[in-house]
Design an enzyme around this catalytic site. Sequence first.
Site, short mmCIF file in Angstrom:
data_model
loop_
_atom_site.label_atom_id
_atom_site.label_comp_id
_atom_site.label_asym_id
_atom_site.label_seq_id
_atom_site.Cartn_x
_atom_site.Cartn_y
_atom_site.Cartn_z
N GLU A 153 -6.39 -11.00 -4.94
CA GLU A 153 -5.78 -12.11 -4.02
C GLU A 153 -6.85 -13.31 -4.18
OE1 GLU A 153 -5.55 -9.77 -0.79
OE2 GLU A 153 -3.29 -9.64 -0.67
N LYS A 160 -11.16 -9.18 -6.50
CA LYS A 160 -10.79 -8.72 -5.41
C LYS A 160 -11.04 -7.38 -5.70
CE LYS A 160 -9.19 -7.59 -1.07
NZ LYS A 160 -8.20 -8.94 -0.17
N ASP A 189 1.09 -1.08 -0.05
CA ASP A 189 0.02 0.10 -0.08
C ASP A 189 1.15 1.24 -0.14
OD1 ASP A 189 -1.20 -2.11 0.98
OD2 ASP A 189 -3.09 -1.40 1.72
#
Lengths: 769, 769
Positions: A469, A583, A328
Amino acid sequence: MGWIVEEAGFDPERVTTNGNKFMLGNGAIGYRGTLEEFTKDQLTACTFAGLYDKVGDQWREPINAPNGLSTRFIVDGEQLSLFSSEYESHHQSLNIENATFQRSTVYVASGDNRITVKSQRFVSMKHLDLILMRVQFHSSEDCEVTVQTGIDGDVWDINGPHLENYESLKRDGVIGLSAVTHELHKTVCVAEGIVWEENQFPENDVRGADTIYRSIPISCKAGTTYSFVKYVAVISGEQGDSPMESALSSVKAAMNTSYEYQLDRHELLWKRRWELTDVVIEGDKEAQFALRYSIYQLQIIAPTHSERVSIPARGLSGQVYKGAVFWDTEMFMLPFFLYTQPDIARNLVMYRVHTLEGARRKAAEYGYRGAYYAWESQDSGDDACTLFNITDVFTNRPMRTYFRDKQVHISADAAYGIWQYYEFTGDETVLLDGGAEVILECARFYYSYSYYKEEKRRYEVLDVTGPDEYHERVNNNAFTNALVKMTLEMALKCLDILKMNHRKAYDALIERLDFAEDQHNLSRMLQGLYMPQPDPLTSVIEQFDGYMRLEDVDQKTLKSRILNKNEYLGGGNGLATTTQILKQADVVLMLHLFKNLYSQEVKKANWEYYEPRTEHGSSLSSCIYALVASDIGYADWAYRYFMRTATIDLTGESKQYVGTLYIGGTHPAANGGAWMAVILGFAGIHMDQGRVCLNPSLPGGWDSITFAIQIKGQRFRLSINDIEASIHSEIGNHSAQAFVIGTEERTLEPGNGLSSRYIGKERGDGLVG
Amino acid sequence: MGWIVEEAGFDPERVTTNGNKFMLGNGAIGYRGTLEEFTKDQLTACTFAGLYDKVGDQWREPINAPNGLSTRFIVDGEQLSLFSSEYESHHQSLNIENATFQRSTVYVASGDNRITVKSQRFVSMKHLDLILMRVQFHSSEDCEVTVQTGIDGDVWDINGPHLENYESLKRDGVIGLSAVTHELHKTVCVAEGIVWEENQFPENDVRGADTIYRSIPISCKAGTTYSFVKYVAVISGEQGDSPMESALSSVKAAMNTSYEYQLDRHELLWKRRWELTDVVIEGDKEAQFALRYSIYQLQIIAPTHSERVSIPARGLSGQVYKGAVFWDTEMFMLPFFLYTQPDIARNLVMYRVHTLEGARRKAAEYGYRGAYYAWESQDSGDDACTLFNITDVFTNRPMRTYFRDKQVHISADAAYGIWQYYEFTGDETVLLDGGAEVILECARFYYSYSYYKEEKRRYEVLDVTGPDEYHERVNNNAFTNALVKMTLEMALKCLDILKMNHRKAYDALIERLDFAEDQHNLSRMLQGLYMPQPDPLTSVIEQFDGYMRLEDVDQKTLKSRILNKNEYLGGGNGLATTTQILKQADVVLMLHLFKNLYSQEVKKANWEYYEPRTEHGSSLSSCIYALVASDIGYADWAYRYFMRTATIDLTGESKQYVGTLYIGGTHPAANGGAWMAVILGFAGIHMDQGRVCLNPSLPGGWDSITFAIQIKGQRFRLSINDIEASIHSEIGNHSAQAFVIGTEERTLEPGNGLSSRYIGKERGDGLVG
């Protein structure tokens, strides 16, 4: 609005999300937006950056310090509480301009006595160990009030208890509470001093096993305001340090000044930070506020003080996600810092240099050479991610997941951050200070990880998990392959730069890393690495080998199969695993990162293919769809996804559970994504060979955006409206800078400005009905 | 015992397993050991070999023919039934020497009337479409009996209905029922004629939608025996054939002979089969019987008539496992046929030649060249295995499994069968008739499947499932890599043989398959293929990369985690998946197949390591542990595992469910394994470069074993006792054969015998307490 987040009334259901929403912090500590009378039951937390602890087999996670702000009022023998007392009004607010939190509550005590309690607090940006709070109260009738204020060491722990061997003391009126961490025996200290602003009152000490309080009985006169200031220092130290002494003297020094003095210093620093980072949006107050709030959230967790900590995925909002640093930081937060505060960006990327040994250990553990960075990184760089990272809701048994083993793109992300910093700043010291070593070791890892497919004469990257994921252990994930290629390129470029400019360092590094043969390996692999290409008919790039053969189900149908609302959609038997539902942005993220390598046609085709199939089960997803939507002229979609990203911590409407795991907290990646959506998306800024390119496309209704950026140590002020972009080069800048507005290239000298009309993108809104 | 399987009394709970235990068959059809009055509710089935059907999205599976033996007795208006009628005794038996099934039941009807019903049946080994049954009955008192006998087309279907468009007819007293299959519109016909042995009785026809019966009212005299014979023909045909005409004439021809005549012919053939295959064990009646029973089970399902069918994993005992052919045939059943009836072995291996196109389609489907054989093979060689082959017991949702995708050793198994046949018989025609092409295409598939690891300078076989299906998608499974290596070697040897002996065929094949470059590829890969080696310290060979790092839990602990007794231990979230617990022999099977390549020390170390970790969740497991136990001198363990294997269909104590899936039926692989355990294990026979090696180690208490084998068209009779092995070469043999008994090499001329004392293995019983 403007700069104020506020909430009137009290809703017990919102205590948890308000803890995130009203957060304070200074990069070294975070303090959740709870009220001073709250305890661990309301998830009160004062969380350290970079300090972790592990108890038994439980997850390693950050430490919450004792709560030095703890303050409660007892009136007529009963503690005032929004949960149990009668109250007339409650109001709390966060001023994001100067980073202060205010509360004001009017309780109704026995008879018709109105007790008003107000407080204001801030986590000092000047002294990173200091938290100050001013408390004021008055009653409408004479009454007996006992103020209990002190330090509450009974802290919120998810996988604790992390603190033990509590000791309390009181010296010269200042109280202190210390404890030792379970795993590494570090000392955590909180000291607190109070100063009454009008009168002094005698106090009794009340000590518990893990608390120390002052109990101050006051005979309140109706209408008289009583107020005091709490000076709190929060410090940790290694074994052998004397952190308590530091905390005590820090408190005493602050007490020798005043609340106003400290607040002034704090506000001054915040003013400077806003000068560097503010983005003024004219014409859309809601967007303006959401973006500023996102920037605020990034500022309170940015490490200005250390290059040994980075920003955890949930910031400093508690222990969620183990306080771990994920990709991130590099991919979603770093651009904000690179463009606005490169010194902080340097800290963030240097964190990867300091955790290189952990990454080497991880690579070796799996039988590879080079550096395989931790999927969930803490202080040492060893991976905090567990092999069983989710609990199966159907059996309550731990579920084997492959986040740790297979998300190999993390090494490329880490290397990319360093390289980006170098490219933005031209600062070669970051390479010499270990950055080059990181990049080389990451590239070496990929060579070690990959396989050669003789039959197809190409290198392949097998058995990986990409950003999506829900699909673990796939082959040739387009995103991952692209990042591997980029890492090989960075490594080779890095070697060229060192060889050219720092020959001695180059020779030493090659020798120390025994890199000569691998240099050839990387070149050869770069030539032969397989890169999945757009389908000749559809222009869609397959997310990984075989993705297109998965069940092509729509999201509604998929969700109709859900049996338990918290069930994980990925993993061995996950509902999404066997379908094309993803996702989060995966191929589309690649199209953002390498936007110059793909045609508009390819970007459109992929955005349209993947967008309806994306579940946005990650807060990292929406901003990427916003960015690519901007790029391809889908302005309405871009705006929609931007707002979703920018308001995530304001609405608190993100996913709170995966399986049985609580994942709430703040979302700094989304905050960074909101900034990216505006500056890199709507303003369309990107760097191309040293030139700053602008390709603006403002959302409908926006009159203009104005902001500043820094490129290679020079500052520029930009203002973009519907038809024109204006740029001003600050007078202190040292050299000319090239800009490309639309297709027009202009060079701007220091102290000068330019304006250029641009041709907006052709608007096509794709799927918008 | 001796040759008789028998059961007295009636236990409704045993109806299903008795259906397997009392089975009849002739390789073309199987008839479950149910009683003639039973229906589909008792899993009555007359199953065709090699005829399959698919309805909608359901599993493709074999077709059960209408039941031509259906016969019921109605006395005083009530149907006699072991489920609902009073009975005095019930007895049923299977004579495995002549393959006949007998039943005898004494019912108690109204008053004290004893009705005795007896029958005997056999599935003709002479006429493969014929089933005969003689029925006899008498009563102790005069009474009215209605016999209803005919054809019941309401068949047991798991994923049906497979039959439609039923038509019935009666011509010249013979009745017939035909139907058409759903998918391929094949015709299935059953014809039936009856002949009363003493009197004739008038009959009424009773026809239903899918039935045709004769209803025969008889006024029975007390003490008089009435009897009739049913002649039943079961035939299938392509569209356009006239199978009904064939069935009718088959029945008529048989009716013109007699029951005794047909039984004689049938018995004669069985006598011959036993001469070729019987193993006489002196000193252990239980083992003797279990082994003979295992041989019986193999004989009733062996295709003597066709090289286009092979033996399904559940034989002809119904539709379980889709009637599909697995690796079971080559690896567990083929040795029995190779050593005893090579003509049947040829049929079995030629089945892979006839299904090569299906294997090519499967390889291409997954993006590979060459031949990737079906994990579950039916008539076309296309894979009947589904991607979701198990249902999750916790969610009742289909579970993604990788049997079909990743069990790549199946191609090696198929090629190995062909090569074994060639080596045993010296019959090069099997190579010329397509066998060579199969072997080359399988080798090519492995080259296409594998990857080169440049860093380690080796080829690796990635992402496979070995025999231990609890661990899917692993890298470098030692067993699989060994089989890949063997396939490469076979392919290169095969090319040498063709080049030397059949140059024209060789040139044509190389050209047709465009194999010149791949020939080099295979040589190179053979040199560089990674073969996991025994650990230098422990001598244990790691089952696959990373196996040793899995949780090393004992089976009791693992089983304590089970929440649902039918939960699948493998798959995405399976309990065994993340541990070292394996489903079945994997490394140990490799040590059996390549016994000459590994030292006794390595075999012992691996047997001891893997044995306690093996759950034996497959019926293929025990025999392999028996074989290697024999090899390393663990005689008690070998005996224990042999008996477990040999009695599986007698006790019916095998796993009946995986997830929600019924997997009951017969276990021909275990039957073949029982034979292997005795001949290859206790007698210690194996082939080594054309020599027959014996390394006997009889279980305690066994006086001797006597049996016959065929090697390269010559027959030998062997008798082994505790100290000596005697071998006789049949007088019709054509040349000398080398034998190695223990370490002594002897050559035996046709018509001669030899005896040799041998030194038994040093006995060490390892873990036996």
